[in-house]
Write an enzyme that holds these catalytic residues in place. Structure first.
Site, mmCIF file in Angstrom:
data_model
loop_
_atom_site.group_PDB
_atom_site.id
_atom_site.type_symbol
_atom_site.label_atom_id
_atom_site.label_comp_id
_atom_site.label_asym_id
_atom_site.label_seq_id
_atom_site.Cartn_x
_atom_site.Cartn_y
_atom_site.Cartn_z
ATOM 1 N N TYR A 69 0.812 -1.218 0.000
ATOM 2 C CA TYR A 69 0.000 0.000 0.000
ATOM 3 C C TYR A 69 0.849 1.273 0.000
ATOM 4 O O TYR A 69 0.329 2.375 -0.165
ATOM 5 C CB TYR A 69 -0.978 0.012 1.176
ATOM 6 C CG TYR A 69 -0.362 -0.057 2.553
ATOM 7 C CD1 TYR A 69 0.158 1.066 3.175
ATOM 8 C CD2 TYR A 69 -0.326 -1.259 3.251
ATOM 9 C CE1 TYR A 69 0.710 1.005 4.448
ATOM 10 C CE2 TYR A 69 0.221 -1.331 4.532
ATOM 11 C CZ TYR A 69 0.733 -0.201 5.119
ATOM 12 O OH TYR A 69 1.281 -0.262 6.378
ATOM 13 N N SER A 70 2.148 1.154 0.167
ATOM 14 C CA SER A 70 3.039 2.313 0.224
ATOM 15 C C SER A 70 3.416 2.789 -1.174
ATOM 16 O O SER A 70 3.923 2.014 -1.984
ATOM 17 C CB SER A 70 4.306 1.944 0.999
ATOM 18 O OG SER A 70 5.377 2.780 0.663
ATOM 19 N N ALA A 71 3.196 4.071 -1.453
ATOM 20 C CA ALA A 71 3.562 4.620 -2.755
ATOM 21 C C ALA A 71 5.058 4.490 -3.038
ATOM 22 O O ALA A 71 5.445 4.080 -4.141
ATOM 23 C CB ALA A 71 3.111 6.077 -2.856
#
Length: 218
Positions: free
Chosen positions: A9-11
């Site tokens: 979920y981390s850009a």
């Protein structure tokens, strides 16, 4: 084999996943559960004393900070310089866009959204910080005028980082439709950058984990 400690979920993590795919690199993916404290376990702190994600380990060499990882991958594995040019001035332009993403565009997201999302600092949205986002997108729009890509009018590492960031704004329902150059760039980047589907999967997972409460208020 490259060990990659990440959260989908981390850009910043997603930018590396897409870049690795474009470079034909196989990553040994190791999901890190922050809620479970995986990043604070002694074995991980030994690798990265800052205990931050993402972290890359390449044959015993450990590196963290996503843009540093992108540059490292470009320098070591982009043999023909297609994504990370060999020319110092061209490389400097790509670096500038990477740092624009880090310090201006992505940071504007942090200023506005993070205080609403995380329990230890949770507070209502500050309307002044939406102005930071607008200003960042306005500048990105300016940088893209007459350019198909974020730097040098060709696909580079900068596009991967910026795509991960802009898609995070989209899933967060920030409307950047008033920036036509950004819209044009974004639609093209989604088509040409390998790994877009996994990136969007990560965006949707991020929305499920964190965004529900604040989006319902809008």
């Amino acid at each position: 084999m490259l060990d990659f400690y990440y959260m989908l979920y981390s850009a910043p993590c997603r930018s590396i996943l897409m870049t690795a795919r474009a470079l034909g690199l196989e990553l040994n993916k190791k999901q890190v559960d922050l809620d479970a404290g995986d990043h604070l376990k002694p074995e991980f702190v030994k690798i990265n004393p800052q205990h931050t994600i993402p972290t890359l380990v390449d044959d015993g060499f450990a590196l963290w900070e996503s843009r540093a990882i992108l540059i490292y991958l470009g320098e070591k594995y982009d043999k023909d310089g297609s994504l990370y040019p060999k020319d110092p001035q061209e490389r400097a332009v790509v670096n500038q866009r990477l740092f624009f993403d880090l310090s201006t565009l992505y940071q504007s997201y942090v200023y506005y959204y993070y205080p609403q999302l995380f329990e230890d600092v949770k507070k209502p949205a500050d309307p002044e910080n939406i102005k930071r986002i607008d200003a960042a997108f306005d500048m990105f729009n300016t940088l893209l005028k007459g350019q198909e890509y974020a730097a040098l009018n060709k696909l580079t590492l900068a596009d991967f980082a910026l795509l991960a960031t802009v898609s995070t704004f989209e899933i967060s329902e920030y409307d950047f439709g008033k920036y036509p150059e950004v819209v044009r760039w974004y639609e093209n980047a989604k088509k040409v950058i390998p790994g877009w589907e996994e990136n969007w999967e990560g965006c949707e997972y991020y929305k499920k984990l964190y965004l529900g409460a604040i989006l319902n208020k809008q």
